[in-house]
Motif scaffolding. Structure first.
Motif, PDB file in Angstrom:
ATOM      1  N   THR A   1     -40.292   5.866  41.046  1.00 46.10           N
ATOM      2  CA  THR A   1     -41.458   5.417  41.810  1.00 46.10           C
ATOM      3  C   THR A   1     -41.155   5.970  43.188  1.00 46.10           C
ATOM      4  N   GLU A   2     -39.964   6.111  43.551  1.00 46.95           N
ATOM      5  CA  GLU A   2     -39.465   6.640  44.935  1.00 46.95           C
ATOM      6  C   GLU A   2     -40.061   8.398  44.946  1.00 46.95           C
TER       7      GLU A   2
ATOM      8  N   GLY B   1     -43.717   8.638  44.908  1.00 41.52           N
ATOM      9  CA  GLY B   1     -44.238   8.312  45.972  1.00 41.52           C
ATOM     10  C   GLY B   1     -44.346   9.341  47.205  1.00 41.52           C
TER      11      GLY B   1
ATOM     12  N   ARG C   1     -47.832   5.121  53.995  1.00 38.89           N
ATOM     13  CA  ARG C   1     -47.533   5.130  52.761  1.00 38.89           C
ATOM     14  C   ARG C   1     -46.913   3.629  52.203  1.00 38.89           C
TER      15      ARG C   1
ATOM     16  N   THR D   1     -45.573   1.355  48.884  1.00 38.38           N
ATOM     17  CA  THR D   1     -45.056   1.238  47.369  1.00 38.38           C
ATOM     18  C   THR D   1     -45.293  -0.104  47.038  1.00 38.38           C
TER      19      THR D   1
ATOM     20  N   TYR E   1     -48.763   4.067  36.531  1.00 38.66           N
ATOM     21  CA  TYR E   1     -49.169   3.758  38.087  1.00 38.66           C
ATOM     22  C   TYR E   1     -50.370   4.000  38.501  1.00 38.66           C
TER      23      TYR E   1
END
Length: 418
Positions: free
Chosen positions: A11-12, A15, A32, A34, A87
């Motif tokens: 995810t990081e 992102g 941004r 998340t 996602y």
């Protein structure tokens, strides 16, 4: 394989890729997020959301580690779970300048050009991210591949109205696959094989076809001959002899009592009374073949025959003891076995009396920790009338035999009820 930080690491990294592409598209700051997309109230800067909305088990690799444990529960290899991450990337911006669409195009172009998360890319993305210290996703052998997912109008509608419960915005779905998360448990590593050998194992399974009884001269007795302790059995069949031949009656190995072992027959002497672990009843006979393997040689079982049942008949002595008929059995009987006393009157009366009596509870065993007896008293008061009776006993379906007089009629064993 990776540790439990793999999902957060993907995810990081994703992102950061999405954020960088969106800012490059607009040439200005993009906020941004998340997490779950929320419609901005007063929009100041364009925004991009990366939301992990679903995690599924990868169908191709879900069973690759099975079984992870042996039959006794010991860990054989580290358990792993193969996951696909789903996602949703959502864009918010000035519609008059088509900011959301410009960011969407840049992000999809970037992910299409580089659809795999590389080792260096992952390492760079983790710099300064103390909350992801210990993540080893960069060292995983299985690379993470990013694939766009086409959502139907119905799926898209349900995603926004049911799951997100906010107004629809320009978005695109991607799948990250495959993420392998490995358990931290450590299996015990076996020693390497020190020596190797090759052994041939015959495919001929032993087959038992018949069991007969032999007399003292080794002659075969009639097929209906009763099998009792001390008898010599002739086991007939095919492929009965192996490199190591075991002869099991129930769970007792009787190979030491074998007089001769050949491919088509085995001669087996049953134990004498007092030295036998066997009890009367329907017993099962099985031939088991083994082979000596290894250094030093160790016996390994590789083949077994059909299970052949036969009645091991009891022998008895009967006497009158007060108000009961006392039966002394060889071999003894266990407290859980079913025992019946069968009485048939010896008389010239055309309608002789006959009785079938149940043994007392636990076959008369009343002492704690005692499980076997060779003597059972059957009460007869008010049950058995006066007379002379032939006596038989049935133990778990195996019945004792009667003896004949010179005239061919049964005459023993008997008991007189006065």
């Amino acid at each position: 394989m990776s540790n439990s930080l793999a999902i957060a690491t993907v995810t990081e990294v994703l992102g950061q890729v999405v954020h960088a592409s969106a800012e490059n598209a607009l040439g200005k700051t993009v906020v941004r997020h998340t997490g779950r997309p929320e419609e901005p109230g007063a929009l100041v800067d364009p925004s991009v959301y990366l939301y992990l909305y679903q995690v599924t088990v990868n169908g191709a690799l879900r069973n690759n580690d099975l079984p992870a444990r042996s039959g006794d529960g010991r860990l054989q290899q580290k358990p792993q779970v193969a996951l696909d991450l789903h996602y949703l990337i959502v864009f918010y911006g000035n519609d008059a300048e088509l900011e959301a669409q410009r960011m969407l195009g840049a992000v999809m172009s970037s992910l299409h050009a580089r659809p795999v998360l590389g080792k260096v890319q992952i390492q760079d993305a983790l710099i300064g991210k103390n909350y992801l210290n210990g993540s080893d996703l960069a060292e995983a052998m299985e690379q993470i591949k990013l694939t766009p997912v086409s959502l139907s109008l119905e799926e898209n509608s349900k995603l926004w109205s049911v799951l997100l419960q906010t107004r629809h915005a320009l978005s695109v779905a991607y799948q990250a696959s495959v993420v392998l998360i490995e358990s931290e448990d450590t299996p015990q590593q076996a020693l390497p094989v020190s020596d190797r050998g090759v052994a041939g194992i015959p495919l001929n399974q032993p087959i038992i076809e018949q069991i007969r009884v032999l007399d003292g001269n080794g002659e075969v007795l009639p097929i209906h001959q009763a099998i009792e302790l001390s008898a010599t059995l002739l086991i007939k069949g095919k492929h009965l002899q192996g490199q190591v031949t075991r002869i099991f009656i129930d769970d007792e190995d009787m190979a030491g009592n074998a007089l001769a072992i050949a491919d088509t027959e085995i001669r087996l002497k049953l134990p004498d009374p007092g030295a036998s672990p066997l009890r009367a009843g329907i017993r099962s006979l099985q031939i088991v073949h083994g082979m000596l393997l290894g250094e030093p040689p160790v016996e390994h079982i590789f083949s077994s025959s059909n299970v052949f049942p036969f009645p091991l008949r009891p022998t008895l002595a009967a006497s009158l003891q007060g108000a009961a008929i006392r039966i002394q059995l060889v071999p003894g009987t266990g407290k859980s076995q079913r025992v019946f006393l069968l009485l048939n009157e010896l008389t010239n009366n055309p309608k002789p009396k006959g009785y079938r009596l149940n043994a007392p509870k636990d076959n008369g065993i009343t002492v704690a920790n005692v499980t076997e007896t060779d003597t059972i008293d059957f009460p007869i008061t008010g049950i058995v009338g006066k007379g002379t009776y032939l006596v038989r006993v049935q133990v778990d379906g195996a019945e004792s035999t009667l003896q004949k007089a010179a005239d061919g009629k049964y005459n023993q064993p008997q008991v007189i009820v006065p």
